[in-house]
Design a protein around this motif. Structure first.
Motif, PDB file in Angstrom:
ATOM      1  N   SER A 184       0.836  -1.206   0.000  1.00  0.00           N
ATOM      2  CA  SER A 184       0.000   0.000   0.000  1.00  0.00           C
ATOM      3  C   SER A 184       0.868   1.251   0.000  1.00  0.00           C
ATOM      4  CB  SER A 184      -0.902  -0.005   1.244  1.00  0.00           C
ATOM      5  OG  SER A 184      -1.723  -1.147   1.279  1.00  0.00           O
ATOM      6  N   ILE A 185       1.920   1.225   0.803  1.00  0.00           N
ATOM      7  CA  ILE A 185       2.856   2.358   0.847  1.00  0.00           C
ATOM      8  C   ILE A 185       3.454   2.599  -0.535  1.00  0.00           C
ATOM      9  CG2 ILE A 185       5.104   3.082   1.747  1.00  0.00           C
ATOM     10  CD1 ILE A 185       4.304   1.604   4.374  1.00  0.00           C
ATOM     11  N   GLU A 186       3.808   1.512  -1.219  1.00  0.00           N
ATOM     12  CA  GLU A 186       4.399   1.632  -2.552  1.00  0.00           C
ATOM     13  C   GLU A 186       3.444   2.342  -3.512  1.00  0.00           C
ATOM     14  OE1 GLU A 186       7.479  -0.089  -5.466  1.00  0.00           O
ATOM     15  OE2 GLU A 186       7.464   0.175  -3.308  1.00  0.00           O
ATOM     16  N   ALA A 187       2.186   1.946  -3.509  1.00  0.00           N
ATOM     17  CA  ALA A 187       1.216   2.539  -4.434  1.00  0.00           C
ATOM     18  C   ALA A 187       0.977   4.009  -4.119  1.00  0.00           C
ATOM     19  CB  ALA A 187      -0.093   1.757  -4.380  1.00  0.00           C
ATOM     20  N   ILE A 188       0.839   4.331  -2.850  1.00  0.00           N
ATOM     21  CA  ILE A 188       0.613   5.734  -2.473  1.00  0.00           C
ATOM     22  C   ILE A 188       1.849   6.568  -2.783  1.00  0.00           C
ATOM     23  CG2 ILE A 188       0.246   7.282  -0.502  1.00  0.00           C
ATOM     24  CD1 ILE A 188      -1.506   5.075   0.737  1.00  0.00           C
ATOM     25  N   SER A 189       3.033   6.034  -2.505  1.00  0.00           N
ATOM     26  CA  SER A 189       4.277   6.772  -2.746  1.00  0.00           C
ATOM     27  C   SER A 189       4.451   7.109  -4.216  1.00  0.00           C
ATOM     28  CB  SER A 189       5.480   5.958  -2.261  1.00  0.00           C
ATOM     29  OG  SER A 189       5.425   5.748  -0.871  1.00  0.00           O
ATOM     30  N   LEU A 190       4.103   6.160  -5.086  1.00  0.00           N
ATOM     31  CA  LEU A 190       4.341   6.354  -6.518  1.00  0.00           C
ATOM     32  C   LEU A 190       3.266   7.170  -7.216  1.00  0.00           C
ATOM     33  CD1 LEU A 190       5.613   2.791  -7.538  1.00  0.00           C
ATOM     34  CD2 LEU A 190       6.964   4.889  -7.330  1.00  0.00           C
TER      35      LEU A 190
ATOM     36  N   LEU B 231      -9.395   9.913  -4.317  1.00  0.00           N
ATOM     37  CA  LEU B 231      -8.833   9.407  -5.559  1.00  0.00           C
ATOM     38  C   LEU B 231      -7.314   9.434  -5.528  1.00  0.00           C
ATOM     39  CD1 LEU B 231      -9.443   8.487  -8.520  1.00  0.00           C
ATOM     40  CD2 LEU B 231      -9.300  10.914  -9.153  1.00  0.00           C
ATOM     41  N   VAL B 232      -6.714   8.308  -5.933  1.00  0.00           N
ATOM     42  CA  VAL B 232      -5.264   8.221  -6.082  1.00  0.00           C
ATOM     43  C   VAL B 232      -4.921   8.483  -7.541  1.00  0.00           C
ATOM     44  CG1 VAL B 232      -3.237   6.712  -5.950  1.00  0.00           C
ATOM     45  CG2 VAL B 232      -5.007   6.599  -4.176  1.00  0.00           C
TER      46      VAL B 232
ATOM     47  N   VAL C 288      -3.424   0.351 -13.294  1.00  0.00           N
ATOM     48  CA  VAL C 288      -1.984   0.570 -13.429  1.00  0.00           C
ATOM     49  C   VAL C 288      -1.369   0.839 -12.065  1.00  0.00           C
ATOM     50  CG1 VAL C 288      -0.209   2.099 -14.391  1.00  0.00           C
ATOM     51  CG2 VAL C 288      -2.185   1.428 -15.778  1.00  0.00           C
ATOM     52  N   TYR C 289      -2.028   1.656 -11.257  1.00  0.00           N
ATOM     53  CA  TYR C 289      -1.513   1.978  -9.935  1.00  0.00           C
ATOM     54  C   TYR C 289      -1.516   0.761  -9.018  1.00  0.00           C
ATOM     55  CZ  TYR C 289      -2.573   6.732 -11.566  1.00  0.00           C
ATOM     56  OH  TYR C 289      -2.643   7.899 -12.281  1.00  0.00           O
ATOM     57  N   MET C 290      -2.590  -0.016  -9.097  1.00  0.00           N
ATOM     58  CA  MET C 290      -2.697  -1.180  -8.227  1.00  0.00           C
ATOM     59  C   MET C 290      -1.601  -2.193  -8.526  1.00  0.00           C
ATOM     60  SD  MET C 290      -4.310  -2.374  -5.631  1.00  0.00           S
ATOM     61  CE  MET C 290      -5.998  -1.866  -5.368  1.00  0.00           C
ATOM     62  N   PHE C 291      -1.134  -2.224  -9.763  1.00  0.00           N
ATOM     63  CA  PHE C 291      -0.072  -3.167 -10.077  1.00  0.00           C
ATOM     64  C   PHE C 291       1.240  -2.783  -9.408  1.00  0.00           C
ATOM     65  CE2 PHE C 291      -2.704  -5.322 -13.204  1.00  0.00           C
ATOM     66  CZ  PHE C 291      -2.227  -6.619 -13.087  1.00  0.00           C
ATOM     67  N   SER C 292       1.379  -1.549  -8.950  1.00  0.00           N
ATOM     68  CA  SER C 292       2.534  -1.200  -8.119  1.00  0.00           C
ATOM     69  C   SER C 292       2.509  -2.030  -6.847  1.00  0.00           C
ATOM     70  CB  SER C 292       2.502   0.291  -7.767  1.00  0.00           C
ATOM     71  OG  SER C 292       2.553   1.082  -8.921  1.00  0.00           O
ATOM     72  N   MET C 293       1.322  -2.156  -6.276  1.00  0.00           N
ATOM     73  CA  MET C 293       1.158  -3.014  -5.106  1.00  0.00           C
ATOM     74  C   MET C 293       1.314  -4.484  -5.486  1.00  0.00           C
ATOM     75  SD  MET C 293      -2.132  -1.357  -3.188  1.00  0.00           S
ATOM     76  CE  MET C 293      -1.980  -2.451  -1.794  1.00  0.00           C
ATOM     77  N   MET C 294       0.721  -4.851  -6.602  1.00  0.00           N
ATOM     78  CA  MET C 294       0.698  -6.252  -7.003  1.00  0.00           C
ATOM     79  C   MET C 294       2.102  -6.802  -7.230  1.00  0.00           C
ATOM     80  SD  MET C 294      -1.501  -8.719  -7.670  1.00  0.00           S
ATOM     81  CE  MET C 294      -3.046  -8.047  -8.248  1.00  0.00           C
ATOM     82  N   ASN C 295       2.929  -6.050  -7.960  1.00  0.00           N
ATOM     83  CA  ASN C 295       4.282  -6.530  -8.239  1.00  0.00           C
ATOM     84  C   ASN C 295       5.105  -6.615  -6.966  1.00  0.00           C
ATOM     85  OD1 ASN C 295       3.933  -6.883 -11.015  1.00  0.00           O
ATOM     86  ND2 ASN C 295       4.332  -4.729 -11.430  1.00  0.00           N
ATOM     87  N   ASN C 296       4.926  -5.630  -6.092  1.00  0.00           N
ATOM     88  CA  ASN C 296       5.583  -5.685  -4.785  1.00  0.00           C
ATOM     89  C   ASN C 296       5.141  -6.925  -4.026  1.00  0.00           C
ATOM     90  OD1 ASN C 296       5.550  -5.144  -1.746  1.00  0.00           O
ATOM     91  ND2 ASN C 296       6.741  -3.388  -2.422  1.00  0.00           N
TER      92      ASN C 296
END
Length: 586
Positions: free
Chosen positions: A133-139, A278-279, A287-295
């Protein structure tokens, strides 16, 4: 105390000898990453996991989580363990210093992640999901959202979740129905999500849910999905907590394993609508959720390694103590039986290969995120993309075999819950399903990461493998390991041409994808075990650890790598008869 002993020596070996932590730190200009800091992190993390988290593994599994009055209570003892975890600053190791993190390489947080996961897999899922979650919010989030949520999440005072799946939308996220309606400075979220790991608990004062939902004017399919921050408690402008948001657990699942990890059905907006923010841009949520997914996918791959390590240690301890029958070398524990030793060494070799694969992946993640050289950064990004589906898919599939062997070593006692061996197998079973099933990882590898990339990332990897094989040929005492790995790599290269020539045949590609992924795991595992043997062989006369590394590499090449040939033959058959029986006759 538990029977778990963190494998600090092998972790250090991977950092120092295999992935070159010093080189990663130099390439990312991380001056704070010195030997003293690394040793302090490993030693103290090992103590925390062995003494405080691991002893709760069996008791928390037996107690499980409880649900009542739209709230979840975690298994006894986990709240205290979590408080010690955040008091030590463990959740902030690799996070952005601007928001309270320590800014260390992800390689170092990976060492902690492995040990926590071995100590208590259910417990480890809570901080792991928070990191995603931190990764997605940070990016992707606005600076306002970052300032409001990241400091508390990075400190561990608040935890985070991923909310993707719905009853009618499993892996097919295009079928998502949750909706977001504009409401002042935010939105009101309505819908239901299922399989939400640590969706509710009492260990922290707030939980930050990242939720996929559709805006009223969103286009259909995956292009119409947006991402929202939906906190359990609203956050006031001064950072204090406000009123309870309209998001509640509706129930918790009764599962095969990971009993101490509450898997929730989450209801958003049953009353007035859950306030969400909204993020990033609208309709770009997937696309944003995949930041979390790949992590999370690499995190789940490490879970496969971690539970395998715990199962192996448990089986070794039992085999040394269990006396049954006359062994080939006289009286003693069943560890003296050749077949028991076969099982134990298979467990050990698979675990060490998986560990090397995950640390190699995380070294690439650090370079992809933070390398100062643009070319190094780009190549590392391609390497991460290629390694991720195999690191996740192969390591988790192997964890099923390793934990099954752990039960088998115990014989009938392994089938009895009191021994603890069964828990590792039960817990491991979710891992090839989490964050994209094995089939999804396989399709990602063969389709997006190989065929669509025109083999660029693969060719770069194979060039590095060839260089390591060439270097290993000058090392005495591992000639047999070099020969077997070189032969497997040669056959692997020839298969890639076959795959490319059939790349337009969707049935052919879909039929061979999982075999290709598992084949890649065995071949790449052989490469990394060769690197381990090459680094260890010159020192094996001085220390048993290095001798045992060479022996384990040899076991991998003799007992596991031959499976690659069978997979090669299967892939060469293509779809074969897989689709020949009509579906109504199955």
């Amino acid at each position: 105390m538990s029977d778990y002993q963190p494998p600090l020596r092998d972790i250090r070996f991977n950092l120092e000898e295999l992935v070159d932590l010093d080189g990663v730190c130099q390439a990312t200009a991380n001056a704070d990453c010195d030997a003293e800091i690394v040793n302090a992190i490993l030693e103290e993390a090992g103590r925390l996991c062995a003494e405080e988290i691991a002893p709760l593994n069996q008791s928390s599994d037996q107690a499980g989580s409880t649900f009542a009055d739209r709230a979840v209570t975690q298994a006894p003892g986990l709240d205290k363990a979590y408080q010690h975890y955040i008091d030590g600053g463990w959740g902030s190791l690799s996070e952005d210093v601007e928001y309270g993190g320590q800014g260390l390489p992800k390689l170092l947080s990976t060492t902690l992640q492995e040990m926590v996961q071995s100590a208590n897999l259910s417990f480890s899922l809570c901080p792991m999901l928070s990191q995603g979650s931190i990764e997605a919010i940070s990016l992707h989030a606005s600076e306002e959202l970052k300032q409001a949520y990241l400091p508390k999440m990075i400190s561990g005072e608040w935890t985070g979740t991923m909310n993707l799946t719905e009853p009618q939308a499993g892996s097919d996220l295009a079928a998502i129905r949750s909706k977001a309606e504009p409401d002042g400075d935010g939105y009101r979220i309505f819908g239901q999500k299922i399989f939400i790991t640590w969706g509710d608990h009492q260990m922290t004062e707030n939980i930050v849910h990242l939720v996929l939902a559709r805006l009223p004017d969103a286009p259909p399919g995956v292009k119409g999905i947006s991402l929202f921050v939906v906190p359990k408690f609203l956050v006031n402008e001064d950072g204090s907590l406000g009123e309870r948001n309209d998001v509640y657990p509706a129930s918790i699942e009764h599962k095969m394993g990971i009993h101490a990890s509450p898997t929730c059905v989450m209801a958003f907006g049953d009353d007035i609508g859950a306030k969400g923010y909204l993020v990033g841009e609208a309709n770009n949520g997937l696309v944003y959720m995949f930041s979390m997914m790949n992590n999370a996918r690499l995190g789940v791959g490490m879970q496969g390694v971690a539970v395998s390590e715990r199962s192996y240690q448990h089986a070794v301890s039992f085999a040394k103590e269990r006396v049954q029958g006359m062994t080939v070398s006289g009286p003693g524990g069943i560890v003296k039986h050749p077949d028991v030793r076969r099982m134990l060494m298979t467990m050990r070799a698979a675990t060490e290969a998986g560990r090397s694969m995950l640390y190699t992946s995380m070294a690439a993640v650090d370079l992809a995120h933070s390398a100062t050289d643009a070319d190094v950064k780009a190549k590392a990004s391609r390497r991460v993309a290629l390694l991720t589906p195999v690191s996740k898919g192969w390591a988790t599939e192997m964890s099923l075999e390793v934990t099954s062997l752990g039960v088998q070593v115990h014989g009938g006692m392994g089938f009895i819950e009191e021994t603890g061996a069964a828990q590792y197998q039960r817990d491991a079973r979710i891992l090839p399903i989490y964050e994209g099933t094995t089939g999804i990882q396989a399709a990602d590898l063969i389709g997006r990461k190989f065929l669509r990339d025109n083999g660029r990332g693969m060719n770069e990897l194979l060039a590095d493998i060839d260089a390591d094989i060439a270097a290993a040929k000058s090392v005495e005492g591992i000639e047999d390991v070099v020969a077997v790995v070189e032969q497997a790599v040669t056959r692997y290269k020839s298969l890639l041409t076959t795959i490319q020539s059939n790349g337009e045949d969707a049935v052919w590609v879909g039929s061979v994808a999982t075999s290709f992924m598992m084949l890649s795991g065995y071949v790449w595992g052989g490469w990394l075990m060769l690197k381990s043997a090459a680094a260890s062989a010159p020192k094996q006369q001085d220390e048993p650890f290095y001798r045992n590394k060479v022996v384990t590499a040899r076991v991998f090449c003799q007992q596991l790598l031959p499976r690659a040939e069978a997979l090669l033959q299967s892939i060469e058959c293509g779809a074969g008869a897989i689709m020949d029986i009509p579906e109504d006759e199955l």
